[in-house]
Every structure is written in C-alpha cells, then in structure tokens.
Design an enzyme around this catalytic site. Structure first.
Site, PDB file in Angstrom:
ATOM      1  N   LEU A   1       0.802  -1.236   0.112  1.00  0.00           N
ATOM      2  CA  LEU A   1      -0.028   0.168  -0.076  1.00  0.00           C
ATOM      3  C   LEU A   1       0.838   1.233   0.024  1.00  0.00           C
ATOM      4  O   LEU A   1       0.600   2.238   0.667  1.00  0.00           O
ATOM      5  CB  LEU A   1      -0.807  -0.095   1.228  1.00  0.00           C
ATOM      6  CG  LEU A   1      -1.864  -1.129   1.261  1.00  0.00           C
ATOM      7  CD1 LEU A   1      -2.756  -1.270   2.562  1.00  0.00           C
ATOM      8  CD2 LEU A   1      -3.020  -1.187   0.127  1.00  0.00           C
ATOM      9  N   GLY A   2       1.902   1.223  -0.863  1.00  0.00           N
ATOM     10  CA  GLY A   2       2.736   2.364  -0.940  1.00  0.00           C
ATOM     11  C   GLY A   2       2.048   3.432  -1.906  1.00  0.00           C
ATOM     12  O   GLY A   2       0.773   3.497  -1.968  1.00  0.00           O
TER      13      GLY A   2
ATOM     14  N   ASN B   1       6.989  -3.639 -11.305  1.00  0.00           N
ATOM     15  CA  ASN B   1       8.052  -3.644 -12.432  1.00  0.00           C
ATOM     16  C   ASN B   1       9.039  -4.677 -12.585  1.00  0.00           C
ATOM     17  O   ASN B   1      10.193  -4.620 -12.616  1.00  0.00           O
ATOM     18  CB  ASN B   1       9.031  -2.289 -12.304  1.00  0.00           C
ATOM     19  CG  ASN B   1       8.064  -0.986 -12.944  1.00  0.00           C
ATOM     20  OD1 ASN B   1       7.406  -0.976 -13.675  1.00  0.00           O
ATOM     21  ND2 ASN B   1       8.374  -0.040 -12.295  1.00  0.00           N
TER      22      ASN B   1
ATOM     23  N   GLY C   1       2.054   6.333 -12.191  1.00  0.00           N
ATOM     24  CA  GLY C   1       2.786   7.123 -10.810  1.00  0.00           C
ATOM     25  C   GLY C   1       1.669   7.867  -9.876  1.00  0.00           C
ATOM     26  O   GLY C   1       0.837   7.327  -9.829  1.00  0.00           O
TER      27      GLY C   1
ATOM     28  N   LYS D   1       5.752  -2.856 -20.784  1.00  0.00           N
ATOM     29  CA  LYS D   1       6.240  -1.818 -19.620  1.00  0.00           C
ATOM     30  C   LYS D   1       7.809  -1.394 -19.542  1.00  0.00           C
ATOM     31  O   LYS D   1       8.119  -0.531 -19.415  1.00  0.00           O
ATOM     32  CB  LYS D   1       5.868  -2.440 -18.246  1.00  0.00           C
ATOM     33  CG  LYS D   1       5.853  -1.328 -17.007  1.00  0.00           C
ATOM     34  CD  LYS D   1       5.164   0.068 -17.334  1.00  0.00           C
ATOM     35  CE  LYS D   1       5.311   1.051 -16.108  1.00  0.00           C
ATOM     36  NZ  LYS D   1       6.313   1.143 -15.228  1.00  0.00           N
TER      37      LYS D   1
ATOM     38  N   HIS E   1       8.310   0.626 -22.395  1.00  0.00           N
ATOM     39  CA  HIS E   1       7.822   1.928 -22.171  1.00  0.00           C
ATOM     40  C   HIS E   1       8.787   2.727 -21.122  1.00  0.00           C
ATOM     41  O   HIS E   1       9.134   4.054 -21.482  1.00  0.00           O
ATOM     42  CB  HIS E   1       6.268   1.775 -21.341  1.00  0.00           C
ATOM     43  CG  HIS E   1       5.812   2.759 -20.747  1.00  0.00           C
ATOM     44  ND1 HIS E   1       6.261   3.370 -19.445  1.00  0.00           N
ATOM     45  CD2 HIS E   1       4.779   3.543 -20.810  1.00  0.00           C
ATOM     46  CE1 HIS E   1       5.738   4.329 -18.951  1.00  0.00           C
ATOM     47  NE2 HIS E   1       4.620   4.391 -19.852  1.00  0.00           N
TER      48      HIS E   1
ATOM     49  N   GLU F   1      10.723   6.383 -21.873  1.00  0.00           N
ATOM     50  CA  GLU F   1      10.852   7.502 -20.805  1.00  0.00           C
ATOM     51  C   GLU F   1      12.204   7.752 -20.496  1.00  0.00           C
ATOM     52  O   GLU F   1      12.256   9.043 -20.271  1.00  0.00           O
ATOM     53  CB  GLU F   1      10.209   6.695 -19.551  1.00  0.00           C
ATOM     54  CG  GLU F   1       9.954   7.517 -18.604  1.00  0.00           C
ATOM     55  CD  GLU F   1       9.297   6.716 -17.317  1.00  0.00           C
ATOM     56  OE1 GLU F   1      10.299   6.540 -16.334  1.00  0.00           O
ATOM     57  OE2 GLU F   1       8.137   6.226 -17.276  1.00  0.00           O
ATOM     58  N   TYR F   2      13.117   6.970 -20.326  1.00  0.00           N
ATOM     59  CA  TYR F   2      14.559   7.466 -20.309  1.00  0.00           C
ATOM     60  C   TYR F   2      14.981   8.361 -21.426  1.00  0.00           C
ATOM     61  O   TYR F   2      15.437   9.500 -21.121  1.00  0.00           O
ATOM     62  CB  TYR F   2      15.418   6.126 -20.317  1.00  0.00           C
ATOM     63  CG  TYR F   2      15.529   5.436 -18.961  1.00  0.00           C
ATOM     64  CD1 TYR F   2      16.975   5.077 -18.602  1.00  0.00           C
ATOM     65  CD2 TYR F   2      14.539   4.972 -18.297  1.00  0.00           C
ATOM     66  CE1 TYR F   2      17.249   4.398 -17.521  1.00  0.00           C
ATOM     67  CE2 TYR F   2      14.749   4.324 -17.144  1.00  0.00           C
ATOM     68  CZ  TYR F   2      16.029   4.171 -16.612  1.00  0.00           C
ATOM     69  OH  TYR F   2      16.174   3.209 -15.348  1.00  0.00           O
TER      70      TYR F   2
END
Length: 300
Positions: A8-9, A89, A117, A165, A168, A172-173
């Site tokens: 639950l982060g 991930n 996010g 992912k 993806h 993103e990098y």
C-alpha cells in the site's frame, strides 16, 4: 469485485483508493502499515473469499526477491481457479516463470505493467497486461476501473505485459534525457534566456508538448533553477533490461542506451544540470526520491 492489494505504498495505496471509488471492495495488506486490513499474506487470503468469484490478489511490491517470495507464498495459500496479478516492475522473464509455477497449481496469473505514478489516482493508470484470455477476463472489471479510456491493452501471453512496460520505461528514459539536455543548453546560453518562460511556451501548440513537459515546468516552479537538487539520477532496472533486449534482438537503440549511460555518469556526482532535470522529473511523475545538495557551506 473483491480483491486483495498487497503493498500500500505510493502506487498500491492510490490504486486501492481508485478501485474503491469505482465500487470494488479492496482488502489491503502491508506489514509496514498498522492500519492495513492484514499484515501478512496468511491473514489476507482468507479475507478474499467472495460469493460467485475466485480469490484475486494484486501484488504491488518491489521486483525481484520480494515479488518472488510473495508469489510463492500466494501459490501455497490460494486454490485452483484463483488469480494472482503482478502489477510491479518485474522482469518479464520472472513473470513467465511465475506464470508457469502458478499454472502447475491451477492458479491463474497475469503480469500487468502499470504506469501512472502518483497521478494515477485521478487520471487513471495505463495498464499493459499479459496472460491467457481466461485469466485476463477474470481481472477485467479491475482493469476497467483502474485505466482511463484507451489506457488498457491485453498485450499478449504471460510476460508480454511486463515486456511492454519495460520498453515503455526505456522510452521514458530517452524522453526525459532529451528534455533535460534541452534545458541545460538553454540555461548555458550566453543570451540570458528566461528558461522557464521559454520552456513554458512549448506547452500549447508545440510538437514537443507532453505531460512530461508539464511536469518539468511544475518542477521548475517548485525549485527555480533546480536549486538544491543533486545532479544524480538513479536507474531502476527497466532501462538496463530494455537495452539488453535491444542487443539480444539486434535492434539499434542509441537514444535509450545513451540515456541509460548518462544516468550511470551522473552517479559519479558530477555537477550536471541535465541530471537535475531527470531527477526532478522522476520525482514529479513517480514520487521517486531526489538526492539533495547540502546547504551552502556544508559538505555533501
């Protein structure tokens, strides 16, 4: 539907809240949160029983050993026909192994690449899933609640979700690196350019407008000139995996590779405005920790 959310982060907690907003019943498990419904998997699984549906457990814990242990334990607690979803991930090869191990016990498995996010609670999460049609169908009401319109894809068999992912995040990098380099060039110009205003003009009508650009402008508003942010950007694994896959499959990927290597360089703590931007962007979209410079006069 009733489901268990394991972890639950920042992501798992927000996803649980979004699911509840859409009428699903979420049982939360997190040993680090006393307010959670369960502290262990052994406590969680009996709470997942619901008439007319299999037990469903969604794992949102760090990739690697923690995910391995979570899925192994779930395999010993769940029954044939139940479903495990890994939304972390994880490396796609680990997901293929997890699917094979659970299938031997008659338990369904879906690997779900999840992007969104800290903003996903309100905006929704892009979901990239791998699994059989039958397994995905069990979790479809959950996926529909979490994803915005056009934000869901059944990408292929087990492993495909985390593979997509991975790529993806490799992209993103490269995108973050391009924005970061552009910022650094403008900031270094001898013309005295108002960098924040210049970049702000790209938000409407420009071919380079994007959510990442919006987040860069937000980061600059919060930390003008990026003061106090260390020029260090971590790499969390997916960029390395993407480059490795490019090499393994003979695909040229110079942009993603260069962005990954730039992060390696930054970890030697050179004073580099480019990496301050990348670090600030990672914090904005994912809540990733930023290293901070020590106050003036103190050693960092």
């Amino acid at each position: 539907m009733k489901l268990g959310m394991i972890g639950l982060g920042k992501m798992g907690g927000a996803m649980a809240e979004r699911l509840e907003r859409h009428g699903h019943q979420v049982v939360g498990m997190d040993p680090g949160k006393p307010e959670a419904d369960a502290q262990t998997l052994e406590q969680l699984v009996p709470l997942l029983a619901a008439e007319g549906q299999p037990k469903v457990a969604w794992s949102m814990v760090p990739a690697g050993a923690i995910t391995d242990g979570t899925i192994k334990t779930l395999g010993g607690l769940l029954a044939p026909g139940d479903l495990v979803i890994d939304g972390g991930n994880s490396n796609y090869q680990d997901s293929i192994r997890h699917g094979r191990e659970l299938a031997a016990q008659g338990i369904h498995f879906v690997d779900c690449g999840t992007s969104g996010g800290v903003w996903g609670l309100d905006n929704g999460y892009a979901l990239m899933v791998g699994g059989t049609d039958e397994s995905v169908a069990i979790g479809q009401p959950i996926f529909d609640a979490l994803s915005p319109e056009k934000g869901f894809a059944h990408a292929g068999p087990i492993g495909a979700g985390h593979y997509v992912k991975m790529v993806h995040n490799g992209i993103e990098y490269g995108l973050m690196q391009a924005y970061a380099e552009g910022y650094a060039i403008l900031e270094a110009s001898p013309l005295g350019i108002n960098v924040e205003a210049a970049i702000g003009s790209w938000q409407e009508g420009s071919v380079v407008r994007s959510w990442l650009l919006d987040l860069l402008i937000k980061a600059l508003a919060e930390s003008p000139g990026l003061d106090g942010i260390a020029s260090v950007a971590a790499d969390s694994g997916e960029g390395r995996w993407t480059v490795n896959e490019a090499v393994a499959n003979g695909v040229s990927a110079p942009v993603i590779s260069a962005a990954l290597f730039a992060r390696f360089t930054s970890q030697h703590r050179e004073d580099d405005k480019t990496m301050k931007v990348v670090s600030a962007l990672r914090n904005q979209f994912g809540g990733h920790a930023m290293e901070k410079n020590a106050p003036t006069g103190e050693k960092s």
